[in-house]
Design an enzyme around this catalytic site. Structure first.
Site, PDB file in Angstrom:
ATOM      1  N   TYR A 227       0.716  -1.104  -0.049  1.00  9.22           N
ATOM      2  CA  TYR A 227      -0.054   0.029   0.113  1.00  9.22           C
ATOM      3  C   TYR A 227       0.837   1.260   0.039  1.00  9.22           C
ATOM      4  O   TYR A 227       2.124   1.158   0.064  1.00  9.22           O
ATOM      5  CB  TYR A 227      -1.105   0.113   1.393  1.00  9.22           C
ATOM      6  CG  TYR A 227      -0.369   0.278   2.408  1.00  9.22           C
ATOM      7  CD1 TYR A 227       0.567  -0.594   3.166  1.00  9.22           C
ATOM      8  CD2 TYR A 227      -0.562   1.587   3.163  1.00  9.22           C
ATOM      9  CE1 TYR A 227       1.146  -0.291   4.408  1.00  9.22           C
ATOM     10  CE2 TYR A 227      -0.053   1.931   4.550  1.00  9.22           C
ATOM     11  CZ  TYR A 227       0.704   0.938   5.023  1.00  9.22           C
ATOM     12  OH  TYR A 227       1.322   1.084   6.284  1.00  9.22           O
TER      13      TYR A 227
ATOM     14  N   LYS B 279       6.330  -1.771   2.177  1.00  6.08           N
ATOM     15  CA  LYS B 279       5.243  -1.308   2.565  1.00  6.08           C
ATOM     16  C   LYS B 279       4.023  -2.162   2.481  1.00  6.08           C
ATOM     17  O   LYS B 279       3.306  -2.120   1.507  1.00  6.08           O
ATOM     18  CB  LYS B 279       5.030   0.125   2.023  1.00  6.08           C
ATOM     19  CG  LYS B 279       4.080   0.883   3.066  1.00  6.08           C
ATOM     20  CD  LYS B 279       4.288   2.516   2.620  1.00  6.08           C
ATOM     21  CE  LYS B 279       3.085   3.207   3.122  1.00  6.08           C
ATOM     22  NZ  LYS B 279       3.143   3.456   4.602  1.00  6.08           N
TER      23      LYS B 279
ATOM     24  N   GLU C 227      11.740   1.845  15.032  1.00 12.25           N
ATOM     25  CA  GLU C 227      10.657   3.117  14.489  1.00 12.25           C
ATOM     26  C   GLU C 227       9.533   2.753  15.476  1.00 12.25           C
ATOM     27  O   GLU C 227       9.415   1.990  15.922  1.00 12.25           O
ATOM     28  CB  GLU C 227      10.567   3.032  12.955  1.00 12.25           C
ATOM     29  CG  GLU C 227       9.962   1.614  12.486  1.00 12.25           C
ATOM     30  CD  GLU C 227       9.650   1.596  11.027  1.00 12.25           C
ATOM     31  OE1 GLU C 227       9.495   2.620  10.236  1.00 12.25           O
ATOM     32  OE2 GLU C 227       9.435   0.327  10.684  1.00 12.25           O
TER      33      GLU C 227
ATOM     34  N   LEU D 247      10.904   1.211   7.890  1.00 13.94           N
ATOM     35  CA  LEU D 247      10.206   1.677   6.464  1.00 13.94           C
ATOM     36  C   LEU D 247      11.189   2.904   6.205  1.00 13.94           C
ATOM     37  O   LEU D 247      11.165   3.765   7.134  1.00 13.94           O
ATOM     38  CB  LEU D 247       8.662   1.809   6.658  1.00 13.94           C
ATOM     39  CG  LEU D 247       8.236   2.528   5.276  1.00 13.94           C
ATOM     40  CD1 LEU D 247       8.050   1.086   4.453  1.00 13.94           C
ATOM     41  CD2 LEU D 247       6.895   3.044   5.522  1.00 13.94           C
TER      42      LEU D 247
HETATM   43  N1  PMP Z   1       7.102   3.549   9.515  1.00  9.05           N
HETATM   44  C1  PMP Z   1       6.087   2.834   9.399  1.00  9.05           C
HETATM   45  C2  PMP Z   1       6.116   1.474  10.111  1.00  9.05           C
HETATM   46  C3  PMP Z   1       4.982   3.478   8.654  1.00  9.05           C
HETATM   47  O1  PMP Z   1       3.925   2.625   8.731  1.00  9.05           O
HETATM   48  C4  PMP Z   1       5.303   4.833   8.280  1.00  9.05           C
HETATM   49  C5  PMP Z   1       3.835   5.554   7.727  1.00  9.05           C
HETATM   50  N2  PMP Z   1       3.589   4.945   6.406  1.00  9.05           N
HETATM   51  C6  PMP Z   1       6.152   5.451   8.509  1.00  9.05           C
HETATM   52  C7  PMP Z   1       7.143   4.712   9.106  1.00  9.05           C
HETATM   53  C8  PMP Z   1       6.352   6.759   8.172  1.00  9.05           C
HETATM   54  O2  PMP Z   1       6.220   6.922   6.565  1.00  9.05           O
HETATM   55  P1  PMP Z   1       5.884   8.226   5.672  1.00  9.05           P
HETATM   56  O3  PMP Z   1       6.782   9.220   6.384  1.00  9.05           O
HETATM   57  O4  PMP Z   1       6.228   7.706   4.266  1.00  9.05           O
HETATM   58  O5  PMP Z   1       4.645   8.058   6.028  1.00  9.05           O
END
Ligand code: PMP
Length: 283
Positions: A32, A147, A179, A203
């Protein structure tokens, strides 16, 4: 219910029918992406496109029309009358429907592609006051760089935080802070900004990448280095980042109050720089 996108068509959401044999349903076999609409533009759509294509490639899901996403994402904004308000567009691509088998369908079947949009009111209060977050063993798999829609460890961990009145769950793997359940995390120690390096344990957040750029451009020293949980007492400031909450200060981490228990100067500086960048893009 509004208008959604489904396999090449824009249609009322309640007319969408997904097969019970869809591998997204049976195996969470899909990926996603979430993009943020800022009353006139999607923030850093090109980075979201790069990450989307990487996720598809890593899982070997073939969606030849991936480049059409920015176009139908904008159609969803317009058709749902969200042009003049903050909104999100969610996209999910699964390996498609086939009789249940661990091996990939052979011959290949078309992927199932679904996207929808919704408006929301950003919580500016939390960006001002900061949030309290918990720490917990990282119970996820070893490909957190993809993702994937397989988010059960994330939702279970977040629910635990939620039930304890906390706003995020931060993961610790082998003694290192990785994270959050849906965010990346940054630390300030003696003026230097730390965040976990890109790896299979986190991620690569689009907000993370832009915050690193903003920090570098502002002359803030940044080290992409994992921090050990037992060094928490050295940390003066913490903030988390993601597409919806942008830069959110953290005032308490795993029961430890950070600094004075209010958002610190580096965090406020970075948050304001990000907000100003958005304002400038709005024109
Ligand atoms: N880590 C995880 C596990 C996430 O689900 C997200 C949100 N998508 C992020 C980090 C932050 O990513 P982004 O800045 O692209 O939203």
């Amino acid at each position: 219910m509004g208008t959604a996108y489904f396999n090449g068509k824009l249609l009322p959401k309640d007319e969408i029918k997904i097969s019970p044999d869809d591998r997204g349903f049976l195996f969470a076999d899909g990926i996603y992406e979430v993009v943020r609409w800022y009353e006139g533009f999607f923030y850093d759509m090109s980075s979201h496109m790069t990450r989307l294509k990487r996720s598809l490639r890593e899982l070997r899901i073939n969606w030849p029309e991936a480049d059409s996403f920015p176009i139908f994402a904008y159609d969803l904004i317009k058709l749902n009358k969200l042009e003049n308000q903050p909104a999100m567009v969610y996209l999910q691509v699964t390996r498609g429907a086939a009789r249940r088998s661990h091996s990939f369908p052979s011959p290949e079947v078309p992927p199932t592609v679904y996207a929808c949009a919704w408006g929301f009111v950003p919580d500016s209060q939390l960006k001002e006051t900061g949030i309290k977050v918990m720490l917990k063993e990282d119970i996820r798999w070893s490909r957190c760089d993809i993702k994937s829609v397989a988010l059960l460890p994330n939702t279970m961990s977040f629910q635990e935080a939620h039930e304890n009145g906390l706003k995020e769950c931060i993961f610790v793997r082998n003694g290192f802070i990785t994270e959050g359940s849906h965010s990346n995390i940054f630390f300030v120690i003696d003026g230097t900004l730390f965040t976990h390096p890109e790896s299979n344990h986190v991620l690569s957040g689009i907000t993370r990448k832009n915050i690193i750029r903003i920090a570098e451009d502002s002359g803030i020293k940044i080290r992409e280095e994992a921090l050990q949980e037992n060094r928490i007492r050295l940390i003066q400031e913490v903030f988390i980042t993601n597409t919806s909450a942008e830069v959110t200060p953290v005032t308490e981490l795993g029961g430890n109050t950070l600094g004075e228990g209010v958002p610190g100067p580096v965090t406020r500086f970075i948050r304001d720089k990000f907000d100003n960048e958005i304002k400038a893009l709005k024109g």
